[in-house]
Design an enzyme around this catalytic site. Sequence first.
Site, PDB file in Angstrom:
ATOM      1  N   ASP A 405      -6.117  -1.664  -1.664  1.00 27.67           N
ATOM      2  CA  ASP A 405      -5.484  -0.916  -2.741  1.00 27.67           C
ATOM      3  C   ASP A 405      -5.191   0.521  -2.328  1.00 27.67           C
ATOM      4  OD1 ASP A 405      -4.833  -0.654  -5.675  1.00 27.67           O
ATOM      5  OD2 ASP A 405      -6.432   0.839  -5.539  1.00 27.67           O
ATOM      6  N   GLU A 458      -1.282  -2.326   0.096  1.00 28.66           N
ATOM      7  CA  GLU A 458      -0.449  -1.817  -0.987  1.00 28.66           C
ATOM      8  C   GLU A 458      -0.018  -0.412  -0.552  1.00 28.66           C
ATOM      9  OE1 GLU A 458      -0.429  -0.477  -5.659  1.00 28.66           O
ATOM     10  OE2 GLU A 458      -2.198  -0.234  -4.422  1.00 28.66           O
TER      11      GLU A 458
END
EC number: 2.4.1.18
Length: 726
Positions: A405, A458
């Site tokens: 993330d 990401e």
Amino acid sequence: MLGDSHVQALLAARHPDPFSVLGLHPEEDGQMWLRVVWPSVAAIDVLDAKTGKKLVGLNHRDPDGFFEAPIPRRKQRFAYRLKLYDPQGLVFGEVADAYAFGPQLPEAELLALKAGRHPRPYTVLGAHAVVQQGVPGVRFAVWAPTAKRVSVVGDFNQWDGRRHPMRYRHEAGVWEIFVPHVIEGDLYKFEVLSRDGRLLPLKADPYARAAQLRPDNASKVAPMPPVRKLPQGRADANRRDAPISIYEVHAPSWRRLGSGPFPSWDDLAEALPAYVADMGFTHVELLPITEHPYDGSWGYQTLGQYAASARFGSPDGLARFVDACHARGLGVLLDWVPAHFPSDGHGLAQFDGTALYEYGDPREGVHRDWNTLIPNFGRYEVREFLVGSALFWTERYAVDGLRVDAVASMLYRDYSRPSGEWVPNVHGGRENLEAIALLQQVNRVLGTEAPGSVTIAEESTAFPKVSAPTDVGGLGFHYKWNMGWMNDTLAYMREDPVHRRWHHDKMTFGLVYAFNENFVLPISHDEVVHGKGSMIAKMPGDDWQRFANLRAYYGFMWGHPGKKLLFMGQEFAQPDEWHHDAHLPWRRLDDPRHAGVQALVRDLNRVYRTQPALHRLDCEAEGFEWIARDEADTSVLAWVRRDGQGHAVIVACNFTPVPREGYRLGVPPGASAWREVLNTDSSHYGGSNVGNRDAALPVENLPAHGRDLSIVMTLPPLATVYLVAV
């Protein structure tokens, strides 16, 4: 006899070295003295561990709980037990003494920890059930280099920091102790006295493998999961030439399962893999399942990098869930969050009274967007902590990979910061060189220690070589989310079809850079929250057009180069945006329009998997060729996908509500006819059933789109069709 200053320091839990005075120690006269701090008992007898005979009763020297006595006729250390009496004179236990045991961690392990070279710090730090000298108990170890004192507290010592002050190992700043008779399931925390004399909030164990369910937050002694390998064939299923279609799931809100507010891992194992496999997805990706204090963070503000959340039951249930997915042929991806952590008092923030896990300068160490803290990526022990976490989940639970993330926020020191409010790197630049080194280290370690697993970034910027190997200067990820493609194409789809001609480039621009990285096309949870609306809500027009637009867009997405990711609920056109504390509206499947979208996604996955041309060269320029790129006036797009072995699929899109009959489409050589294998306007999916049915579309020697050969076909309104050679 111990001096009064030592006694008072022990009873105030401020002694600099309790192991030097507690337990057995020889005095100058050669006698062995035994000293114990145990505030809750009234009397203590010393027993010989071998014979069980009483040797002496300890003098209750201080009513706050200090006991001592010389041991008659003993000149050497020996194994002993303590017989404990309550104020009524009743025996309530015979126990071993924590201060009868020597140092726990080998010097080599400590030096490796200090240098950041320990491959598996989670096997050393944290709580580990062991047997010492025939006595079962738990070895606790925690990194807190500037603390003045650290005690382990828990159910086993009435949360009293005087009972088990730990031994400080100066080589690595690690505190350790073996506490006899502690068992798996016992709760514990660390009581930390800072170097400036502050007693900090009780700290949860950074390396805990289990914790209490929020709002409680104690760590829990848990077994170390065994090493587990990926099942045979999973490595091939994760490769870039394999079909990868990911179903992203927030486990608590997917479907009501069981009787509690959260589904158990076994509830999920029974229902989720069967559904995902039936839908034709290849992987399930879970939003963070590591322990976190606030449900509304969806797991992205984690404090338990090694603990599966208590919301879903015991950690061994996660292993069963992974097995259930693998049994269905599904890979399991976990969202992993090394970029930031919340500042809750029981967590990592100011862990030993200093900025230990976080950067000390708020210009480096505070995430303004999320009001969280940023790990000090330049500190060896912090990087070791994070790299160890990545390896722990892949090695101990056999997950197929990690989606990392907020990588963009890690790469740049000026991320979301105005000029003058960030600290440049040593070269004066904006790149966070320490975070880059961490990400490369994570990917190198997993590549070596967890072969077959994958990592997905990401990452929303144009940072180069995200999915290139580290030995050529890349970050080493296997895949990168294509955020630019997502933003551009969704912006196009929001436009009324009459205006799309002016935005045609938003659908084509992604192909300019589509093969610079190994891309995943993500329609994730971030696109259906915070006022963005659901996928169906983004589509313009009346109800018919909205559903047709969504179906056409999904057809475009599955036919486009790149792996696929779709967030739960969007596969059946959930009407409202997602909310974490409400379950998906499965009742909507009673409506044929929603059921039709679900049927389309199932068929898109089937065709994607069974047609090698749609996946084998997903990440290679050789697998794609434009046919119709510049037809902005009609909002038509068409291209060829190839597998490099002679197979091809033509994808054609019409993003207007005008059906185009008799449309001449240029085609590549090598086939005598083409046949429609998927049409998003089919009545099976809730469409108007305009199309080419099962008819063979003969190839003619007539030029079109710069090609010598062509076919004549019908392009349905607001639809995508796939054609294969007959």
